[in-house]
Each structure stands twice: as structure tokens, then as C-alpha cells.
Design a protein around this motif. Structure first.
Motif, PDB file in Angstrom:
ATOM      1  N   GLY A 138      -8.112   3.170   5.822  1.00  0.00           N
ATOM      2  CA  GLY A 138      -6.892   3.350   6.246  1.00  0.00           C
ATOM      3  C   GLY A 138      -6.208   2.067   7.103  1.00  0.00           C
ATOM      4  N   LEU A 153     -12.177   9.785   0.748  1.00  0.00           N
ATOM      5  CA  LEU A 153     -11.001   9.088   0.638  1.00  0.00           C
ATOM      6  C   LEU A 153      -9.944   9.885  -0.156  1.00  0.00           C
ATOM      7  N   GLN A 195      -3.922   3.187  -4.481  1.00  0.00           N
ATOM      8  CA  GLN A 195      -4.153   2.016  -3.178  1.00  0.00           C
ATOM      9  C   GLN A 195      -5.576   1.732  -3.183  1.00  0.00           C
ATOM     10  N   PRO A 208       0.675  -1.286   0.160  1.00  0.00           N
ATOM     11  CA  PRO A 208       0.064   0.013   0.085  1.00  0.00           C
ATOM     12  C   PRO A 208       0.849   1.324   0.213  1.00  0.00           C
ATOM     13  N   THR A 257      -7.584  11.577   0.741  1.00  0.00           N
ATOM     14  CA  THR A 257      -6.022  11.593   1.090  1.00  0.00           C
ATOM     15  C   THR A 257      -5.245  10.337   0.680  1.00  0.00           C
ATOM     16  N   PHE A 258      -6.201   9.276  -0.017  1.00  0.00           N
ATOM     17  CA  PHE A 258      -5.361   8.124  -0.539  1.00  0.00           C
ATOM     18  C   PHE A 258      -5.329   8.390  -1.949  1.00  0.00           C
ATOM     19  N   ARG A 259      -4.612   7.390  -2.682  1.00  0.00           N
ATOM     20  CA  ARG A 259      -4.470   7.349  -3.925  1.00  0.00           C
ATOM     21  C   ARG A 259      -5.574   6.321  -4.609  1.00  0.00           C
ATOM     22  N   LEU A 268      -5.649  -0.559   4.835  1.00  0.00           N
ATOM     23  CA  LEU A 268      -4.130  -0.510   4.095  1.00  0.00           C
ATOM     24  C   LEU A 268      -2.980  -0.823   4.844  1.00  0.00           C
TER      25      LEU A 268
END
Length: 478
Positions: A384, A315, A288, A282, A317-319, A387
RNA sequence: CGGGGUGUAGCGCAGACGGCUAGCGCGCCGCGUUUGGGACGCGGAGGUCGGCGGUUCAAGUCCGCCCACCCCGACCA
């Protein structure tokens, strides 16, 4: 034969690897033998590796610069071992602009020489030290046999080059960078490497001491995944890198170099990949989380996409990637994103809309067991945590696989059997170049490294039977 | 560089013993029906058969040379 499926690892590991690299769109073959094109997905992975390493280099006081691709041939010849090591694999330019060059230029296979030349100009005084420079670059080595990421004629890497006032400082730098590589491998790539020292025969051409992080691939072959070299005063003397110390005495510098290349992508593939395809940690994955919306009617689409839109912002802040293609079915998408190693997949369909749930499929656990239904509430928290779980699980699995395949034979016969069965041997070793060469002839295994962590005490050398003070790893390698 | 293998559509392949308009699957384009684990129907587009030379009335097909790539070894991050 099912063209949709990869060749299973157990059937033909090389074939599995080659198909995976191409079908996951990490890289493709270039029109030049032995060269690769790194495709956007593969390059994105490399960029994530770069970003993390770059940040750690800077945090330890290093700065980036760029040195030229071409190096005067004479530079390569200034350090004896260096030229002996590299001359067989040099690409040399003899013509420029239609005319024969007075002095041929080599395309850099590594930059110790040209950087050494510049350091000699830049360093005058102990006040100028240490010099801590890194460069992100491509290099060329004319290899006989090539494989995507693992060994190509041209590859991308970073090479750090430092100069210090004392031997102790240089050694500390060499080990510091080795530790950064090892920490990166463990904690970012979930690749449980073994850091250690190279033997005399395996060390870098021109180094006093070479250190390595060695990784075990899925086929149990070893892969050198990063190296750090203490160059002593070898290059300083070859290139006159000198400084005046506090006592007004002229001294040679102590230099180091350290590098990690796109080969590391090969290490990630072969550490974690399975028969479904790539499995990415991750922390490094270009994507992600992939979201696959599922619907039939327009009405369902509206409802499902409303949840997808909400997730997109929650989401952020995630890829993440929303796969909203309509021309392929959800089942197709599941397989495709698994092939490409996306750690986590969210499936949102009409049932989830009705139940306020979402299907969560984790890549590290294939099939039904890896799938669960969770609440839409606090999706960011759930994702989060998942991951992180995946990251930890991947490291645990890889570590277990590594340890299961490391053996400690008591005698050379047992050693040979283990190597023949693709295992690694961790054995007492009394350093001896000739014995090392004989082992290689007998078994094709090489001394991978003398690990930093040692059991202490003494034991009988696996080959000579003499008293040995250190243990070493032997394995067949890429 | 040694041993083995392969070059025919984007990919995977089929094309006895030479023969007429070079085919199949996947993918691609169009339309329609589909969509919770690799959907289906209909209609299309796409090839100097790796290159050069030879044999022949006729060459993906036979012969020679060359080239490229893959796999297995020796060398290497």
C-alpha cells in the motif's frame, strides 16, 4: 532489429505509441478505417476512469441517463455555430430498413441538440432547475486522420449536460466540472494538466466560453484532455429551453456541457510511458500488483505457492494478479508485465521462502534501481505504501518534465525558436483572432489555453506588443 | 483531400532477369529438458501471395485499374 523491444520513443514517437497500444493489448485496429477495438485491458482501464468520475459527478448532484444515438439532421442545424463546427465531420444515415428516410439521421457527434430538445419538454418552471444529467456514450466524428485513442471515428466518453436559471450558476457549474477533471487528472491519473480557458477560435462550436485541461505529452505536444463549456443561452434559444421564473416571466435557461473521453487513455500512455512500455498510475491500473512465483522443483513450488496463497488473501484489497503460467520463464513475465504497465511486481522464489523476503519491483523506476527485497511481514502495508509512493513519484516526474519544457520568451523570434524545438510558450497575450491564426501559420502552434492562475499585472503581447492583461500557453498539439 | 510508403502464415520479413512443391525468424500445437531479467532440443499445424482484369506456354514476380492500412501535412475531443 529486436522484435521483442518497442521502437524507442526518441527514435520514432508515433511508432512507439502505436506499438505500445497494440502490444500492451489496450486496443487494436478494427476492420473499419479509423475505428478501434478497445481490448479488455484497455477497457478495464477505462472502467476505472469511469468509476472515479461517475462517483464525483454523483457527489456533485448529477444523475445518469441515456439519449439516442441517432439525431434528426434538422436538430444539428438549429444552432448556427454548432452546425458550422460539426457538419464536416458528421456521419449521416439516409437509408433504414431498405428504404430512403424522409429525414436523414446523424449519428451523434455530441448530444447538445437532442438533449436540448428534451430539456425544452421537461423544463417548465424555475422549480425544475437545475437539471444535472450526464451520459456515458459513444459518439462518431468523421475525422480525416485517426490514431488509436487520440482520434478515432468512434470514441467513448461521458457528456454532462446541465440547465440553470442564471448565467452565474451556469458558469459556476462549468468551472466546477473543469475542477473535477483537473483534480482527477492530477490525483488519480498523475497527469499534471493545466486548466484554462480556450480562445475564441479554439472554443467549442456553439459555446460562449470553453474551458480545457491541457496536458503535455512525452513528445512535448499538447493534448486537450477534457473540456467544459458554458453554452450561455445559445442552445436554450435554439431549442426553446425556457422556464417561468418566480415573477411569472418566461426566461431562457443557461446551459453547460462537459466531456472527457477515451482520449484520456492516450494522455496517460504519453505522459508516463517509457521505452519498456506502459506505466500506469496505481489508482487507475487494472492490475496494481502482479505476483510472479519462481521455482524449479516440485518441492520449491509447494513452498513458493504457499507464500503466494497467503499474499493473495493478505493483498485482497488490491487489484492483484498471480502469473502462474508454467510455459514462460520468469524473465519473460517481468518484461511482459512491464510492457503492460503494472505498477508493482512481487517476485517470490526459493531464496525468498528461505529468507522470509520478497522481491519488490516498481515500474516507475526501471531496472535494478527499482527493485528491492523486503520482508514478508505486513506485505499489505508495504504494498500500500509503495503504491502511494509510485503514484506520487509519477506525478512529480510528469510535473517536472512539464515545467522543464515551458518557456517564457521575451519576443516573437525566441517564441518561434522554442516552438520549433518542441517547447511550450507561456506568454503575455492580447486576444486577437487574426494574430492567433498568423502564429499558427508561422509555427503550427495553437493557443492551448489562458490558464486560470494568472500572475496579475500587465505585459507586452508576444505578437502585437500591445499591452496585455493575461498570459497564455502556446504549443503544437495533437 | 495532397505528398510518401506498405500489402506474401497470427506478427515481422525474404522471394534478381517471370519457371516447377512459396521460404525464414518470432508466435502457435505436441513431447522432453528448463525456470531469480524475453530458455532450449526434436516433431508438427498453418498461405485462394490485398482484389479485379490483362500480357504469357508459365505471374508474388510484368502491365492497368481498384481497395485497404501506415507515415507526413491541411481539419478536429
Amino acid at each position: 532489429m529486436d522484435e521483442k523491444k518497442l521502437t524507442p520513443k526518441a527514435e520514432n514517437y508515433s511508432e512507439w505509441y502505436n506499438q505500445l497500444v497494440q502490444r500492451a493489448e489496450l486496443a487494436d485496429y478494427a476492420p473499419v478505417r479509423g475505428c478501434m477495438v478497445v481490448r479488455p485491458y484497455g477497457w478495464s482501464l477505462w472502467e476505472n476512469i469511469q468509476a472515479i468520475l461517475d462517483q464525483r459527478f454523483k457527489a456533485t448532484g448529477h444523475v445518469n441517463a441515456a439519449f439516442p444515438l441517432f439525431i434528426p439532421l434538422s436538430f444539428m442545424e438549429k444552432e448556427k455555430e454548432h452546425v458550422e463546427g460539426f457538419s464536416p465531420e458528421l456521419a449521416v444515415v439516409t437509408i433504414g430498413g431498405g428504404t430512403e428516410l424522409e429525414e436523414p439521421l446523424v449519428v451523434r457527434p455530441t448530444s447538445e441538440t437532442i438533449i436540448g430538445h428534451m430539456y425544452a419538454k421537461w423544463i417548465q418552471s424555475y422549480r425544475d432547475l437545475p437539471v444535472l444529467i450526464n451520459q456515458w456514450a459513444n459518439v462518431v466524428r468523421w475525422e480525416m486522420r485517426t490514431r488509436l485513442f487520440l482520434r478515432t471515428l468512434e470514441f467513448y466518453w461521458q457528456e454532462g449536460h446541465t440547465a440553470h436559471a442564471t448565467a452565474e450558476e451556469a458558469e459556476a457549474e462549468t468551472l466546477q466540472m473543469l475542477n473535477i477533471y483537473a483534480d482527477f487528472a492530477y490525483n488519480e491519473a498523475a497527469v499534471p494538466v493545466i486548466p484554462g480557458r480556450k480562445s475564441e477560435t479554439e472554443k467549442f462550436a456553439g459555446a460562449v466560453r470553453s474551458y480545457t485541461i491541457e496536458a503535455m505529452m512525452g513528445d512535448k505536444k499538447a493534448l486537450q484532455a477534457g473540456t467544459s463549456h458554458n453554452l450561455g443561452q445559445n442552445f436554450a434559444k435554439a431549442f426553446d429551453i425556457q422556464y417561468l421564473d418566480e415573477n411569472n416571466t418566461l426566461q431562457y435557461c443557461w446551459t453547460t456541457s462537459w466531456g472527457l473521453s477515451t482520449r484520456f487513455i492516450g494522455a496517460i500512455i504519453m505522459t508516463h510511458g517509457d521505452d519498456q512500455g506502459l506505466v500506469l498510475p496505481p489508482r487507475l491500473a487494472p492490475i496494481q500488483v502482479v505476483i510472479v512465483p519462481i521455482f524449479r522443483k516440485d518441492e520449491e513450488k509447494t513452498q513458493v505457492m504457499a507464500v503466494v496463497e497467503r499474499f493473495k488473501s493478505e493483498l485482497s484489497t488490491f487489484r492483484i494478479k498471480v502469473d502462474d503460467r508454467t510455459e514462460v520463464t520468469p524473465g519473460f513475465k517481468f518484461n511482459e508485465w512491464e510492457l503492460r504497465g503494472v505498477p508493482l511486481r512481487l517476485e517470490i522464489g526459493p531464496k525468498d521462502v528461505a529468507n522470509n523476503t520478497v522481491a519488490l519491483a516498481r515500474r516507475d523506476i526501471p531496472g535494478r534501481e527499482g527493485k528491492s527485497f523486503v520482508s514478508q511481514e505486513d506485505i499489505a502495508g508495504t504494498v500500500g505504501a509503495m503504491l502511494e509512493t509510485i503514484q506520487a513519484n509519477m506525478l512529480a516526474n510528469a510535473t517536472q518534465c512539464r515545467d522543464e519544457n515551458i518557456h517564457q520568451p521575451e519576443d516573437y523570434e525566441a517564441f518561434k525558436e522554442i516552438i520549433a524545438a518542441d517547447g511550450w510558450c507561456y506568454v503575455w497575450w492580447k486576444p486577437n483572432d487574426e494574430n492567433e491564426a498568423r502564429i499558427k501559420e508561422d509555427t503550427k502552434a495553437t493557443l492551448r489555453c489562458i490558464p486560470r492562475e494568472q500572475p496579475g499585472g500587465t505585459g507586452k503581447c508576444i505578437f502585437s506588443g500591445e499591452e496585455a492583461t493575461e498570459k497564455a500557453y502556446f504549443a503544437r498539439a495533437y
